[in-house]
Design a protein around this motif. Structure first.
Motif, mmCIF file in Angstrom:
data_model
loop_
_atom_site.group_PDB
_atom_site.id
_atom_site.type_symbol
_atom_site.label_atom_id
_atom_site.label_comp_id
_atom_site.label_asym_id
_atom_site.label_seq_id
_atom_site.Cartn_x
_atom_site.Cartn_y
_atom_site.Cartn_z
ATOM 1 N N ALA A 42 0.815 -1.216 0.000
ATOM 2 C CA ALA A 42 0.000 0.000 0.000
ATOM 3 C C ALA A 42 0.850 1.269 0.000
ATOM 4 O O ALA A 42 0.364 2.335 -0.341
ATOM 5 N N GLN A 43 2.130 1.157 0.357
ATOM 6 C CA GLN A 43 3.011 2.329 0.392
ATOM 7 C C GLN A 43 4.102 2.285 -0.676
ATOM 8 O O GLN A 43 4.883 3.210 -0.793
ATOM 9 N N ASN A 51 0.214 -3.907 -9.434
ATOM 10 C CA ASN A 51 -0.654 -4.322 -8.328
ATOM 11 C C ASN A 51 -1.532 -5.496 -8.747
ATOM 12 O O ASN A 51 -1.777 -6.400 -7.957
ATOM 13 N N LEU A 103 -3.770 -3.807 -0.766
ATOM 14 C CA LEU A 103 -3.916 -2.481 -1.371
ATOM 15 C C LEU A 103 -4.745 -1.572 -0.472
ATOM 16 O O LEU A 103 -5.667 -2.029 0.216
ATOM 17 N N ASN A 104 -4.441 -0.284 -0.515
ATOM 18 C CA ASN A 104 -5.288 0.653 0.220
ATOM 19 C C ASN A 104 -6.528 0.941 -0.636
ATOM 20 O O ASN A 104 -6.641 0.468 -1.767
ATOM 21 N N ASN A 105 -7.464 1.712 -0.115
ATOM 22 C CA ASN A 105 -8.734 1.937 -0.808
ATOM 23 C C ASN A 105 -8.567 2.650 -2.145
ATOM 24 O O ASN A 105 -9.252 2.325 -3.116
ATOM 25 N N GLN A 107 -5.880 2.555 -4.092
ATOM 26 C CA GLN A 107 -5.269 1.599 -5.024
ATOM 27 C C GLN A 107 -6.285 0.571 -5.499
ATOM 28 O O GLN A 107 -6.279 0.179 -6.662
ATOM 29 N N GLU A 135 -12.436 6.119 -4.214
ATOM 30 C CA GLU A 135 -11.805 5.671 -2.972
ATOM 31 C C GLU A 135 -12.831 5.597 -1.848
ATOM 32 O O GLU A 135 -12.857 4.635 -1.071
ATOM 33 N N ALA A 139 -13.952 2.289 0.235
ATOM 34 C CA ALA A 139 -13.786 2.270 1.697
ATOM 35 C C ALA A 139 -15.075 1.854 2.391
ATOM 36 O O ALA A 139 -15.046 1.064 3.348
ATOM 37 N N ARG A 142 -15.992 -1.989 1.234
ATOM 38 C CA ARG A 142 -14.969 -2.963 1.637
ATOM 39 C C ARG A 142 -15.135 -3.437 3.067
ATOM 40 O O ARG A 142 -14.734 -4.548 3.420
#
Length: 175
Positions: A42-43, A51, A103-105, A107, A135, A139, A142
């Motif tokens: 995620a970073q 990804n 992955l973050n939201n 991504q 995003e 969020a 998810r």
């Protein structure tokens, strides 16, 4: 008897080598050029196609063809059909491989939008009125766990069939 003694001696000699591979040396240094600690995905700032390779291709394969033998449906030229039925949009976010990915939201939203490109994985299966994932949407959706993937997917496939959508996901009638 002599063979048993030799076999036992060979096992005793091989055991330290096996343990040496299983127990890492805490004083071992990083390989040259690899001194920096690994960043979480995620970073890391990987591109969306990278990804996909890291999070999805292991099951759905690099081109999205899936694998019936591994009970993994095809996405290529099919996955956009989920956006044509009620609950399908949320389903794509909630599939465990997506919702539980590293992955973050943002991504994950980018990955879903990348999958839905008409010149990409979803191809012509994407509806004309497709609205990109955001995003904030990812969020919110998810957070809701998908408790019964097979039945949920079967219900969505049933809705597709009722609309006359050809089911070409490589699974036959598995769902």
């Amino acid at each position: 008897m002599r063979y048993l003694l030799i076999a036992g001696l060979m096992c005793a000699m091989a055991a330290p080598l096996a343990l040496a591979r299983a127990i890492p040396d805490p004083n071992q240094k990083h390989a040259p050029g690899n001194e920096e600690l690994q960043k979480p995905i995620a970073q890391a700032g990987y591109s969306t196609p990278v990804n996909y390779q890291l999070q999805c291709a292991g099951c759905h394969l690099g081109d999205g063809t899936g694998s019936k033998a591994n009970d993994t449906p095809k996405m290529k030229d099919f996955v956009g059909n989920f956006l044509k039925v009620e609950g399908g949009r949320e389903f794509l976010v909630r599939v465990p491989g997506m919702s539980q990915s590293a992955l973050n939201n943002a991504q994950l939203a980018d990955l879903l939008n990348w999958l839905m490109r008409k010149d990409g994985m979803a191809g012509t299966s994407v509806p004309d009125n497709y609205q990109p994932y955001t995003e904030a949407e990812v969020a919110a959706v998810r957070k809701v766990a998908l408790l019964n993937l097979p039945d949920t997917r079967a219900g969505l496939i049933k809705q597709m069939r009722e609309q006359g959508i050809a089911i070409d996901d490589g699974m036959d009638d598995a769902y």
